[in-house]
Design a protein around this motif. Structure first.
Motif, PDB file in Angstrom:
ATOM      1  N   THR A 102      -0.372   0.026 -10.614  1.00  0.00           N
ATOM      2  CA  THR A 102       0.069  -1.368 -10.554  1.00  0.00           C
ATOM      3  C   THR A 102      -1.121  -2.270 -10.258  1.00  0.00           C
ATOM      4  OG1 THR A 102       1.715  -2.853  -9.572  1.00  0.00           O
ATOM      5  CG2 THR A 102       0.727  -1.242  -8.089  1.00  0.00           C
ATOM      6  N   THR A 103      -0.853  -3.536  -9.975  1.00  0.00           N
ATOM      7  CA  THR A 103      -1.916  -4.507  -9.692  1.00  0.00           C
ATOM      8  C   THR A 103      -1.666  -5.100  -8.303  1.00  0.00           C
ATOM      9  OG1 THR A 103      -0.583  -6.320 -10.551  1.00  0.00           O
ATOM     10  CG2 THR A 103      -1.986  -5.168 -12.139  1.00  0.00           C
ATOM     11  N   THR A 104      -2.671  -5.775  -7.769  1.00  0.00           N
ATOM     12  CA  THR A 104      -2.425  -6.395  -6.447  1.00  0.00           C
ATOM     13  C   THR A 104      -1.357  -7.481  -6.588  1.00  0.00           C
ATOM     14  OG1 THR A 104      -4.169  -8.084  -6.639  1.00  0.00           O
ATOM     15  CG2 THR A 104      -4.777  -5.987  -5.619  1.00  0.00           C
ATOM     16  N   ARG A 105      -1.410  -8.194  -7.714  1.00  0.00           N
ATOM     17  CA  ARG A 105      -0.423  -9.273  -7.891  1.00  0.00           C
ATOM     18  C   ARG A 105       1.005  -8.724  -7.849  1.00  0.00           C
ATOM     19  NH1 ARG A 105       1.221 -14.190  -9.711  1.00  0.00           N
ATOM     20  NH2 ARG A 105       2.861 -14.140 -11.277  1.00  0.00           N
ATOM     21  N   ASP A 106       1.249  -7.672  -8.612  1.00  0.00           N
ATOM     22  CA  ASP A 106       2.613  -7.144  -8.650  1.00  0.00           C
ATOM     23  C   ASP A 106       2.993  -6.476  -7.327  1.00  0.00           C
ATOM     24  OD1 ASP A 106       2.840  -8.108 -11.180  1.00  0.00           O
ATOM     25  OD2 ASP A 106       2.522  -6.191 -12.198  1.00  0.00           O
ATOM     26  N   MET A 107       2.041  -5.757  -6.751  1.00  0.00           N
ATOM     27  CA  MET A 107       2.378  -5.002  -5.550  1.00  0.00           C
ATOM     28  C   MET A 107       2.594  -5.919  -4.333  1.00  0.00           C
ATOM     29  SD  MET A 107       0.543  -1.580  -4.155  1.00  0.00           S
ATOM     30  CE  MET A 107       1.061  -0.827  -2.621  1.00  0.00           C
ATOM     31  N   SER A 108       2.037  -7.134  -4.405  1.00  0.00           N
ATOM     32  CA  SER A 108       2.262  -8.052  -3.274  1.00  0.00           C
ATOM     33  C   SER A 108       3.751  -8.392  -3.153  1.00  0.00           C
ATOM     34  CB  SER A 108       1.423  -9.327  -3.411  1.00  0.00           C
ATOM     35  OG  SER A 108       1.881 -10.106  -4.489  1.00  0.00           O
ATOM     36  N   LEU A 109       4.505  -8.199  -4.244  1.00  0.00           N
ATOM     37  CA  LEU A 109       5.952  -8.442  -4.157  1.00  0.00           C
ATOM     38  C   LEU A 109       6.648  -7.358  -3.330  1.00  0.00           C
ATOM     39  CD1 LEU A 109       6.586  -9.513  -7.859  1.00  0.00           C
ATOM     40  CD2 LEU A 109       6.685 -10.989  -5.850  1.00  0.00           C
ATOM     41  N   LEU A 110       6.131  -6.138  -3.421  1.00  0.00           N
ATOM     42  CA  LEU A 110       6.683  -5.065  -2.571  1.00  0.00           C
ATOM     43  C   LEU A 110       6.359  -5.368  -1.106  1.00  0.00           C
ATOM     44  CD1 LEU A 110       7.955  -2.253  -2.091  1.00  0.00           C
ATOM     45  CD2 LEU A 110       5.686  -1.266  -2.471  1.00  0.00           C
ATOM     46  N   ALA A 111       5.111  -5.787  -0.876  1.00  0.00           N
ATOM     47  CA  ALA A 111       4.701  -6.112   0.503  1.00  0.00           C
ATOM     48  C   ALA A 111       5.565  -7.251   1.057  1.00  0.00           C
ATOM     49  CB  ALA A 111       3.226  -6.487   0.526  1.00  0.00           C
ATOM     50  N   ALA A 112       5.845  -8.259   0.212  1.00  0.00           N
ATOM     51  CA  ALA A 112       6.664  -9.395   0.664  1.00  0.00           C
ATOM     52  C   ALA A 112       8.111  -8.954   0.892  1.00  0.00           C
ATOM     53  CB  ALA A 112       6.602 -10.526  -0.353  1.00  0.00           C
ATOM     54  N   THR A 113       8.567  -7.977   0.089  1.00  0.00           N
ATOM     55  CA  THR A 113       9.929  -7.461   0.284  1.00  0.00           C
ATOM     56  C   THR A 113      10.022  -6.774   1.647  1.00  0.00           C
ATOM     57  OG1 THR A 113      10.171  -7.136  -2.097  1.00  0.00           O
ATOM     58  CG2 THR A 113      11.696  -5.930  -0.689  1.00  0.00           C
ATOM     59  N   PHE A 114       8.982  -6.024   2.000  1.00  0.00           N
ATOM     60  CA  PHE A 114       8.968  -5.420   3.333  1.00  0.00           C
ATOM     61  C   PHE A 114       8.911  -6.526   4.410  1.00  0.00           C
ATOM     62  CE2 PHE A 114       7.115  -1.295   1.471  1.00  0.00           C
ATOM     63  CZ  PHE A 114       8.329  -0.630   1.571  1.00  0.00           C
ATOM     64  N   ALA A 115       8.114  -7.569   4.129  1.00  0.00           N
ATOM     65  CA  ALA A 115       7.984  -8.649   5.124  1.00  0.00           C
ATOM     66  C   ALA A 115       9.331  -9.326   5.375  1.00  0.00           C
ATOM     67  CB  ALA A 115       6.955  -9.679   4.660  1.00  0.00           C
ATOM     68  N   SER A 116      10.183  -9.371   4.340  1.00  0.00           N
ATOM     69  CA  SER A 116      11.446 -10.087   4.545  1.00  0.00           C
ATOM     70  C   SER A 116      12.597  -9.128   4.848  1.00  0.00           C
ATOM     71  CB  SER A 116      11.769 -10.950   3.328  1.00  0.00           C
ATOM     72  OG  SER A 116      12.086 -10.116   2.254  1.00  0.00           O
ATOM     73  N   GLY A 117      12.270  -7.950   5.331  1.00  0.00           N
ATOM     74  CA  GLY A 117      13.320  -7.036   5.768  1.00  0.00           C
ATOM     75  C   GLY A 117      14.087  -6.414   4.618  1.00  0.00           C
ATOM     76  N   GLY A 118      13.471  -6.352   3.436  1.00  0.00           N
ATOM     77  CA  GLY A 118      14.099  -5.641   2.330  1.00  0.00           C
ATOM     78  C   GLY A 118      14.636  -6.537   1.219  1.00  0.00           C
ATOM     79  N   LEU A 119      14.570  -7.850   1.439  1.00  0.00           N
ATOM     80  CA  LEU A 119      15.088  -8.801   0.447  1.00  0.00           C
ATOM     81  C   LEU A 119      13.951  -9.218  -0.488  1.00  0.00           C
ATOM     82  CD1 LEU A 119      17.773 -10.534   0.206  1.00  0.00           C
ATOM     83  CD2 LEU A 119      16.423 -12.354   1.267  1.00  0.00           C
ATOM     84  N   HIS A 120      14.170  -9.039  -1.786  1.00  0.00           N
ATOM     85  CA  HIS A 120      13.097  -9.381  -2.715  1.00  0.00           C
ATOM     86  C   HIS A 120      12.869 -10.897  -2.736  1.00  0.00           C
ATOM     87  CE1 HIS A 120      10.789  -9.752  -6.410  1.00  0.00           C
ATOM     88  NE2 HIS A 120      10.544  -8.456  -6.306  1.00  0.00           N
TER      89      HIS A 120
END
Ligand code: GLU
Length: 519
Positions: free
Chosen positions: A287-305
């Motif tokens: 993947t790319t950092t751009r796309d993977m930052s969405l996974l990181a943000a999903t973790f940051a928001s407790g699982g909500l994309h």
């Protein structure tokens, strides 16, 4: 007023605010406002609106057109326009990121991983960084669009999937949750004969055995990949050459597998070789950092994309994942990282680092040069720098910092805090002063009349608060609008101990200056 009327009034207010009182709103202006807030025009939540704006024949939108276009996404546009997204002043954060990412670029320390040729061949100077907030505000810098394989950075997602599907008790019947205190691929198990945690190789192999172990390997991999794609988008791929060479050179991982099998650590019926293949396949997800930052943000928001609003994981699962990342995510450097950076993070030998600021944002960096522990040198340096500026360290809110809190709007922050600060000082409430200092740092701030916390603490006779403010280095003789200093206040109200303390403090400054200690 009925609901329709209220809705109309709300739309009017937003339109007036965006159009600055004009009767039409230029689409460039609206797009500019969204961009400044950190939202992208291709954000799927805004797609209808921004698509129509870009295609609009007339540059000026009437209220009716604006209303028709904005309605499906009104509350997001409203929050962006009113500075109510999680990072209201996103431009400052973006500027800061740009500065830090550039500064870190010159860091050439470390070596690219060489245990497989596919990694050894990656250009060492690549450097990408992406950040996404829980509200979907994004910044992408450098080589943010380059593919890399996720390697050990796949471990948090796999662990999350296992937890979601099997529950914490079953998962942790097979894998512990303690740092091992040894290398990430060390042949060692805990006192129960289980791998120490899901973030080291043995634990991650065990987690693989727990993900849909009764299904064919292809289905299990499809399942994991589907989750990556739900989180990061359809571009997430698979690097077959990395997979093949991982499998070729995996003596240690095979050894770990057999060692665990010998200890009967796997669930009944586990096919060890298939489990290992599954593990190598997951490491080879690209993947790319751009796309993977969405996974990181999903973790940051407790699982909500952040963009689709889909619940990918339960908050409980995410809590477990982040706890594990905090204690075990950075190989043998995890304790140091928890101490100095204080955030959950996971790195991989390809040079990726995924870092989460809970409730605020996720960040992913990629730079192939690694330090002796296997962590990306630039990735670590960027994390260090960001927590120097922002109060992101999990314990910064204990009052040990003067750092910036990007979560609140600068002017509103000032008003709220100056009054909170002065009330806390007048009440002699040192813990509250400490918390305010941690949040915003501005202990020297004055109100409209030039009154500072030190004036109030001195006037009301609170020696501990005065001491705290002196220790934190606030100016000792600020003048209020009537020309009065804190010392004048202490004298006027007969607080002899505070008078003495303020006089001593000013003597100390004079002494230190004349001896050169403060120059
Ligand atoms: N595929 C690697 C291994 O298992 C992952 C290493 C890592 O990123 O820590 O050896």
């Amino acid at each position: 007023m009925n609901d329709d009327g209220r809705g109309l009034e709300r739309e009017h207010r937003l339109f007036r605010a965006l159009a600055g009182g004009e009767s039409t709103l230029s689409s460039a202006e609206l797009l500019g406002a969204l961009k400044r807030s950190g939202l992208e025009s291709k954000d799927p939540r805004l797609a209808g609106l921004t698509g129509a704006l870009e295609a609009a024949s007339s540059p000026g939108l009437s209220f009716d057109t604006f209303r028709r276009l904005a309605r499906p996404t009104l509350s997001l546009v409203e929050r962006a326009a009113r500075g109510e997204l999680v990072v209201p002043d996103f431009e400052s954060l973006r500027d800061q990121m740009e500065t830090e990412v550039e500064a870190v670029r010159s860091d050439q320390r470390g070596e690219v991983a060489t245990y497989i040729p596919q990694l050894a061949r990656v250009p060492p100077d690549r450097w990408g960084a992406s950040l996404c907030t829980v509200d979907g505000q994004r910044v992408d810098l450098g080589d943010f669009g380059d593919d890399f394989c996720v390697q050990s950075a796949m471990k948090p997602l796999n662990y999350a999937l296992a937890l979601e599907e099997m529950g914490e008790t079953r998962v942790h019947g097979h894998v512990g949750r303690e740092p091992s205190g040894q290398g990430f691929s060390e042949i060692t198990l805990n006192h129960a004969g289980r791998p120490h945690n899901p973030m080291i190789n043995a634990g991650a192999i065990m987690v693989c055995s727990l993900i849909r172990g009764d299904r064919p390997l292809a289905d299990r991999f499809d399942h994991v990949l589907a989750y990556w794609r739900k989180a990061c988008g359809q571009e997430v791929g698979f690097d077959n050459s990395v997979f093949l060479s991982e499998r070729e050179t995996a003596d240690r991982n095979f050894a770990l597998g057999y060692f665990m099998q010998e200890h009967r650590a796997f669930p009944e019926g586990t096919d060890l070789l298939e489990t290992l293949e599954f593990y190598f396949m997951c490491c080879s997800i690209a993947t790319t950092t751009r796309d993977m930052s969405l996974l990181a943000a999903t973790f940051a928001s407790g699982g909500l994309h952040p963009l689709t609003g889909e619940v990918l994981f339960s908050p409980h699962t995410v809590r477990d994942v982040l706890s594990m990342m905090s204690s075990c995510g950075m190989y043998d450097f995890s304790g140091e990282f928890a101490f100095t950076v204080g955030l959950p993070a996971k790195s991989g030998v390809s040079g990726v680092v995924m870092t989460v600021v809970p409730n605020v944002l996720g960040m992913v960096t990629w730079s192939p040069r690694l330090d002796a522990y296997g962590n990306s040198t630039r990735g670590l340096e960027l994390c260090r720098r960001l927590v120097e500026t922002y109060n992101f360290h999990v314990y910064d809110n204990l009052g040990v910092t003067d750092k910036v809190d990007p979560r609140s709007e600068p002017h509103a922050r000032r008003v709220v805090d100056v009054s909170a600060l002065l009330w806390a000082a007048a009440a002699g409430d040192v813990p509250a002063l400490r918390r305010l200092a941690a949040r915003h740092g501005a202990l020297a701030a004055a109100d409209y009349d030039g009154r500072t916390a030190l004036h109030l603490a001195a006037a009301e006779g609170h020696p501990l608060a005065v001491e705290f403010l002196i220790e934190r280095g606030v100016p000792l003789f600020p003048k209020d609008r009537w020309g009065g200093t804190p010392l004048d206040d202490a004298r006027r109200h007969g607080h002899a101990d505070i008078v003495r303390r303020l006089e001593d403090a000013s003597d100390e400054i004079v002494d230190a200056t004349s001896s050169g200690a403060l120059t």
